[in-house]
Design a protein around this motif. Structure first.
Motif, PDB file in Angstrom:
ATOM      1  N   ASN A  60     -13.332  34.017 -79.674  1.00 16.12           N
ATOM      2  CA  ASN A  60     -13.808  32.706 -80.098  1.00 16.12           C
ATOM      3  C   ASN A  60     -14.817  32.209 -79.065  1.00 16.12           C
ATOM      4  N   LYS A  91     -14.846  24.228 -76.876  1.00 16.34           N
ATOM      5  CA  LYS A  91     -13.808  23.215 -77.103  1.00 16.34           C
ATOM      6  C   LYS A  91     -13.369  23.164 -78.560  1.00 16.34           C
ATOM      7  N   GLY A 137     -11.042  25.256 -81.466  1.00 16.81           N
ATOM      8  CA  GLY A 137     -10.141  26.331 -81.832  1.00 16.81           C
ATOM      9  C   GLY A 137     -10.392  26.808 -83.260  1.00 16.81           C
ATOM     10  N   ASN A 145      -8.420  28.486 -86.712  1.00 14.75           N
ATOM     11  CA  ASN A 145      -7.227  28.866 -87.463  1.00 14.75           C
ATOM     12  C   ASN A 145      -7.598  29.967 -88.442  1.00 14.75           C
ATOM     13  N   TYR A 152      -3.707  31.399 -84.554  1.00 16.72           N
ATOM     14  CA  TYR A 152      -4.608  30.353 -84.058  1.00 16.72           C
ATOM     15  C   TYR A 152      -5.195  30.824 -82.729  1.00 16.72           C
ATOM     16  N   GLN A 153      -6.465  30.510 -82.519  1.00 16.44           N
ATOM     17  CA  GLN A 153      -7.166  30.960 -81.314  1.00 16.44           C
ATOM     18  C   GLN A 153      -7.847  29.789 -80.631  1.00 16.44           C
ATOM     19  N   GLU A 154      -7.529  29.588 -79.372  1.00 23.00           N
ATOM     20  CA  GLU A 154      -8.170  28.540 -78.585  1.00 23.00           C
ATOM     21  C   GLU A 154      -9.615  28.928 -78.274  1.00 23.00           C
ATOM     22  N   GLY A 155     -10.395  27.938 -77.802  1.00 22.01           N
ATOM     23  CA  GLY A 155     -11.777  28.194 -77.443  1.00 22.01           C
ATOM     24  C   GLY A 155     -11.901  29.105 -76.235  1.00 22.01           C
ATOM     25  N   THR A 202     -11.425  32.288 -75.894  1.00 25.52           N
ATOM     26  CA  THR A 202     -10.329  33.240 -75.699  1.00 25.52           C
ATOM     27  C   THR A 202     -10.574  34.461 -76.581  1.00 25.52           C
ATOM     28  N   THR A 241     -11.368  20.565 -83.475  1.00 27.43           N
ATOM     29  CA  THR A 241     -11.391  19.952 -82.153  1.00 27.43           C
ATOM     30  C   THR A 241     -10.326  18.866 -82.122  1.00 27.43           C
ATOM     31  N   SER A 242     -10.278  18.135 -81.021  1.00 30.28           N
ATOM     32  CA  SER A 242      -9.284  17.069 -80.913  1.00 30.28           C
ATOM     33  C   SER A 242      -9.580  15.904 -81.858  1.00 30.28           C
TER      34      SER A 242
END
Length: 253
Positions: free
Chosen positions: A125, A129, A131, A133, A157-160, A162, A209-210
């Protein structure tokens, strides 16, 4: 002294005329005292026209307000997408092996294939900032456009920033593959000692994002020309020949 005749007195009539005396005729200036009919009611056309005009004006204002709101939402979404548009994930086939590879009756009328593929894909990814899905994930192996084996994979799910290694085991047991596929695989093994397969991954993805997220979209990954060594018709296993292979990733935004 001269005698004057006395005037003859008229009888006084009270109520109905006395017998033998005719009622006086009405004079030419007399009026009949009948109850007058009421004047017919006519709606003021100006009142209906004003109501219709006010209603049309209200509808026009509502339409204008809705259009402006829709335009504002579209502009905000466009600028958010322009500045926050995510980069697509990166897929790389890091390893590919096959075992129990058996092509029966390659030149017969009903060629059948049995095989077990084991693929490893590195999924990165690139967004800092944001992620990703992945769900409804499926992987497949094909030869010359014909799918030989396919399987469903677990959602993740993959974080930014990573990287995740995606393992994809695929197997087929005595599946009819068609004469063209059987002859093509046999020809590749006899001439080059290797077979070129294609690996495909398909999933639904959405970025988050958040404070903002995209809608779900279909992601299609195509990894062309994954070469696996299969020296001759008697060899039943082989591994990926050459370096890792980066795939083409398309997302239907």
């Amino acid at each position: 002294m001269a005698n004057h005749p006395k005037p003859t007195a008229e009888p006084v009539v009270i109520g109905y005329p006395a017998a033998g005396i005719a009622a006086p005729l009405p004079s030419a200036t007399a009026y009949a005292y009948a109850t007058p009919r009421p004047d017919p009611y006519y709606a003021d056309p100006r009142t209906g026209a004003a109501f219709s005009a006010n209603r049309n004006l209200l509808l026009y204002r509502i339409l204008i307000a809705a259009s402006v709101a829709f335009l504002l939402v579209g502009l905000i979404s466009f600028f958010l997408w322009l500045f926050l548009r995510p980069s697509v994930p990166v897929f790389i086939v890091s390893s590919a092996t096959v075992s129990a590879f058996n092509l029966s009756s390659p030149s017969g009328p009903t060629p059948q294939l049995s095989s077990s593929f084991d693929l490893a894909l590195n999924v990165s990814n690139p967004n800092k900032k944001m992620g990703v899905n992945y769900f409804h994930v499926a992987a497949s192996v094909a030869y010359d456009g014909v799918i030989l084996a396919e399987t469903a994979l677990s959602p993740f799910y993959q974080e930014g920033r990573t990287t995740t290694t995606l393992q994809a085991p695929l197997a087929t047991r005595q599946e009819y593959v068609g004469l063209d596929v059987a002859e093509g695989i046999s020809h590749d093994r006899a001439t080059s000692g290797a077979v070129r397969f294609d690996v495909m991954v398909e999933a639904w993805v959405w970025f988050k994002t958040s404070a903002w997220s995209t809608s779900s979209s279909v992601m299609k990954v195509y990894c062309e020309g994954i070469t696996i060594s299969l020296i001759n018709d008697t060899v039943t296993s082989g591994s990926m020949a050459g370096p890792t292979k980066q795939c083409q990733v398309n997302i239907g935004w």
